[in-house]
Design a protein around this motif. Structure first.
Motif, PDB file in Angstrom:
ATOM      1  N   GLU A 249      -3.299  -0.627  -0.289  1.00 35.39           N
ATOM      2  CA  GLU A 249      -4.052  -0.131  -1.447  1.00 35.39           C
ATOM      3  C   GLU A 249      -5.448   0.305  -1.023  1.00 35.39           C
ATOM      4  O   GLU A 249      -5.889  -0.014   0.078  1.00 35.39           O
ATOM      5  CB  GLU A 249      -4.174  -1.243  -2.504  1.00 35.39           C
ATOM      6  N   SER A 250      -6.169   0.942  -1.969  1.00 34.03           N
ATOM      7  CA  SER A 250      -7.512   1.419  -1.619  1.00 34.03           C
ATOM      8  C   SER A 250      -8.442   0.252  -1.281  1.00 34.03           C
ATOM      9  O   SER A 250      -9.340   0.381  -0.459  1.00 34.03           O
ATOM     10  CB  SER A 250      -8.098   2.261  -2.750  1.00 34.03           C
ATOM     11  N   ARG A 251      -8.202  -0.901  -1.889  1.00 33.75           N
ATOM     12  CA  ARG A 251      -9.030  -2.070  -1.559  1.00 33.75           C
ATOM     13  C   ARG A 251      -8.874  -2.432  -0.081  1.00 33.75           C
ATOM     14  O   ARG A 251      -9.807  -2.918   0.559  1.00 33.75           O
ATOM     15  CB  ARG A 251      -8.636  -3.281  -2.414  1.00 33.75           C
ATOM     16  N   LYS A 255     -11.697  -2.766   2.762  1.00 31.81           N
ATOM     17  CA  LYS A 255     -11.846  -3.958   3.621  1.00 31.81           C
ATOM     18  C   LYS A 255     -11.951  -3.560   5.090  1.00 31.81           C
ATOM     19  O   LYS A 255     -12.781  -4.093   5.830  1.00 31.81           O
ATOM     20  CB  LYS A 255     -10.627  -4.876   3.452  1.00 31.81           C
ATOM     21  N   ALA A 256     -11.076  -2.638   5.499  1.00 33.06           N
ATOM     22  CA  ALA A 256     -11.078  -2.223   6.911  1.00 33.06           C
ATOM     23  C   ALA A 256     -12.424  -1.602   7.290  1.00 33.06           C
ATOM     24  O   ALA A 256     -12.971  -1.868   8.361  1.00 33.06           O
ATOM     25  CB  ALA A 256      -9.930  -1.243   7.172  1.00 33.06           C
ATOM     26  N   VAL A 263     -11.687   4.562  10.891  1.00 30.52           N
ATOM     27  CA  VAL A 263     -10.704   5.165   9.983  1.00 30.52           C
ATOM     28  C   VAL A 263      -9.598   4.150   9.720  1.00 30.52           C
ATOM     29  O   VAL A 263      -9.526   3.107  10.383  1.00 30.52           O
ATOM     30  CB  VAL A 263     -10.047   6.436  10.598  1.00 30.52           C
ATOM     31  N   THR A 264      -8.721   4.495   8.767  1.00 29.56           N
ATOM     32  CA  THR A 264      -7.537   3.675   8.508  1.00 29.56           C
ATOM     33  C   THR A 264      -6.303   4.555   8.705  1.00 29.56           C
ATOM     34  O   THR A 264      -6.375   5.768   8.499  1.00 29.56           O
ATOM     35  CB  THR A 264      -7.548   3.138   7.066  1.00 29.56           C
ATOM     36  N   GLN A 265      -5.208   3.931   9.091  1.00 24.93           N
ATOM     37  CA  GLN A 265      -3.943   4.674   9.214  1.00 24.93           C
ATOM     38  C   GLN A 265      -2.879   3.953   8.395  1.00 24.93           C
ATOM     39  O   GLN A 265      -2.759   2.725   8.489  1.00 24.93           O
ATOM     40  CB  GLN A 265      -3.498   4.732  10.682  1.00 24.93           C
ATOM     41  N   LEU A 285     -11.104   4.536  -2.951  1.00 24.10           N
ATOM     42  CA  LEU A 285     -12.255   4.349  -2.050  1.00 24.10           C
ATOM     43  C   LEU A 285     -13.499   4.983  -2.675  1.00 24.10           C
ATOM     44  O   LEU A 285     -14.580   4.371  -2.720  1.00 24.10           O
ATOM     45  CB  LEU A 285     -11.950   4.979  -0.674  1.00 24.10           C
ATOM     46  N   SER A 286     -13.320   6.195  -3.171  1.00 21.70           N
ATOM     47  CA  SER A 286     -14.443   6.919  -3.764  1.00 21.70           C
ATOM     48  C   SER A 286     -14.995   6.162  -4.979  1.00 21.70           C
ATOM     49  O   SER A 286     -16.216   5.984  -5.123  1.00 21.70           O
ATOM     50  CB  SER A 286     -13.955   8.320  -4.163  1.00 21.70           C
ATOM     51  N   ALA A 287     -14.082   5.655  -5.834  1.00 19.64           N
ATOM     52  CA  ALA A 287     -14.521   4.935  -7.041  1.00 19.64           C
ATOM     53  C   ALA A 287     -15.270   3.655  -6.645  1.00 19.64           C
ATOM     54  O   ALA A 287     -16.288   3.305  -7.254  1.00 19.64           O
ATOM     55  CB  ALA A 287     -13.308   4.602  -7.909  1.00 19.64           C
ATOM     56  N   TRP A 288     -14.776   2.970  -5.632  1.00 20.49           N
ATOM     57  CA  TRP A 288     -15.440   1.723  -5.192  1.00 20.49           C
ATOM     58  C   TRP A 288     -16.843   2.039  -4.672  1.00 20.49           C
ATOM     59  O   TRP A 288     -17.806   1.333  -5.003  1.00 20.49           O
ATOM     60  CB  TRP A 288     -14.595   1.052  -4.104  1.00 20.49           C
ATOM     61  N   MET A 289     -16.947   3.120  -3.888  1.00 19.81           N
ATOM     62  CA  MET A 289     -18.269   3.484  -3.351  1.00 19.81           C
ATOM     63  C   MET A 289     -19.229   3.841  -4.485  1.00 19.81           C
ATOM     64  O   MET A 289     -20.396   3.434  -4.480  1.00 19.81           O
ATOM     65  CB  MET A 289     -18.139   4.641  -2.355  1.00 19.81           C
ATOM     66  N   ASP A 290     -18.720   4.590  -5.475  1.00 18.92           N
ATOM     67  CA  ASP A 290     -19.578   4.945  -6.617  1.00 18.92           C
ATOM     68  C   ASP A 290     -20.044   3.688  -7.345  1.00 18.92           C
ATOM     69  O   ASP A 290     -21.221   3.544  -7.682  1.00 18.92           O
ATOM     70  CB  ASP A 290     -18.826   5.872  -7.588  1.00 18.92           C
TER      71      ASP A 290
END
Ligand SMILES: Cc1cc2nc3c(=O)[nH]c(=O)nc-3n(C[C@H](O)[C@H](O)[C@H](O)COP(=O)(O)O)c2cc1C
Length: 334
Positions: A249-251, A255-256, A263-265, A285-290
């Protein structure tokens, strides 16, 4: 809106969510869908030398060289029946022509000479970088760890000497000193390391009394291993670290990055949830950063690495282990 762009091994990516090498890239349609769904980059499924050699009737020799990845190669690509590397290379060229996103070519070879030969051929297809998929199970009890590691390092150095493209090495976590091996991989000239490959483990069916090679997808619990090692190594090395295994998931992407991944794969989560799931990984990811007020990935990468974490620095080592054992002990007694 947050800027998700990043650089992996000198390659510009619009975001840090990559498609891992897997059978999804066996179809151009899938690759185009991955690009449309927002993938930052894609690793094309590996060119497996053992598969090629098997198809030209040379399997026994391949297996006698101490490597045990052929069964896995078959599990990954059961449907492929063509021979020779030419077809794979042609396939990579077609993929290159069909997409604009950064592409990484992947290779798993057997003999030192063929690592170089195929790496050069892959480099000529127009990919942006190479991933050396060092997928081997050391089954020879006479061979010690030093010899096994040296063989890998020699291969990395020899490919580095012949290929100008950025090179990542995809390794397993099964080394006595993972950090030391990765440091030596960097010394051998690699630009990145993929942490970690996921071996298909054999299964036994007690009813049929047979050994199975079952293909299973990963679970998010498996992400703890890359998370630990990325967190421990962030800030100590200059090569880029790609987090791989168990990212669902985006979470998990967040975390990574907090641990220090460049980066993540992802692979399993796309087989489970569809290629469109890439959009939710990127958007999440974008929403969490915002929500957190981070303008760029650099603003928080490594924040929860061993060096960045403001709490107890041994959290990445074994402090939790003792806490856990003590709490279980109390629980059992009660
Ligand atoms: C169907 C399938 C095919 C794969 N093929 C390759 C491959 O060709 N080369 C490679 O390096 N890894 C291959 N992998 C491994 C993935 O790249 C990845 O390392 C592994 O699945 C762990 O990531 P995940 O937890 O996101 O699945 C494959 C995985 C799956 C599920």
């Amino acid at each position: 809106m947050a800027d998700l762009s990043t650089t992996y091994m000198g390659i510009a990516l619009k975001n840090p969510v990559m498609v891992a090498a897997c059978a999804l890239s066996s179809k151009v349609d899938n690759i185009i869908r991955a690009e449309e769904a927002g993938a930052g980059a894609l690793v094309i499924r590996s060119l497996f030398e053992e598969q090629i050699r098997h198809e030209i009737g040379d399997l026994d020799e391949a297996l006698s060289q101490g490597s045990d990845s052929y069964a896995e190669a078959l599990s990954y690509f059961p449907a492929i029946s063509h021979g020779e590397a030419k077809e794979h290379l042609f396939w990579v060229e077609r993929t290159r022509a069909a997409t604009k996103m950064p592409l990484i070519g992947s290779l798993n070879a057997v003999s030192p000479g063929s690592w170089i030969k195929y790496a050069k051929q892959l480099a000529d297809t127009g990919v942006d970088g190479l991933e050396l998929n060092y997928y081997t199970v050391e089954a020879d009890i006479e061979r010690d760890g030093v010899a096994a590691e040296q063989q890998m390092l020699d291969i990395v150095a020899s490919v580095r000497a012949e290929v100008e493209l950025p090179i990542a090495v995809k390794i397993s976590p099964f080394y006595t000193s993972v950090g030391n091996v990765i440091r030596k991989i960097e010394d051998a000239g690699a630009n990145g390391v993929v942490m970690f490959n996921r071996f298909l483990q054999p299964e036994i069916d007690p009813d049929k009394e047979t050994v199975l090679h079952e293909m299973t997808y990963s679970t998010s619990a498996e992400m703890r291993v890359p998370l630990r090692w990325i967190g421990l190594l962030y800030g100590q090395l200059s090569l880029d670290m790609a987090a791989n295994t168990g990212i669902m998931e985006s979470r998990d992407v967040v975390k990574a990055l907090l641990a220090g991944a460049t980066v993540t794969q992802v692979a399993s989560t796309l087989f489970r949830n569809g290629i469109g799931h890439l959009t939710s990984l990127v958007d999440g990811l974008s929403a969490w950063m915002d929500a957190k007020g981070y303008a760029s990935v650099e603003d928080f990468r490594g924040k929860l690495s061993q060096q960045g974490f403001e709490g107890d620095p041994v959290m990445f080592e074994r402090a939790q282990y003792l806490d856990f054992l003590m709490s279980r002990q109390r629980w059992v007694k009660a």
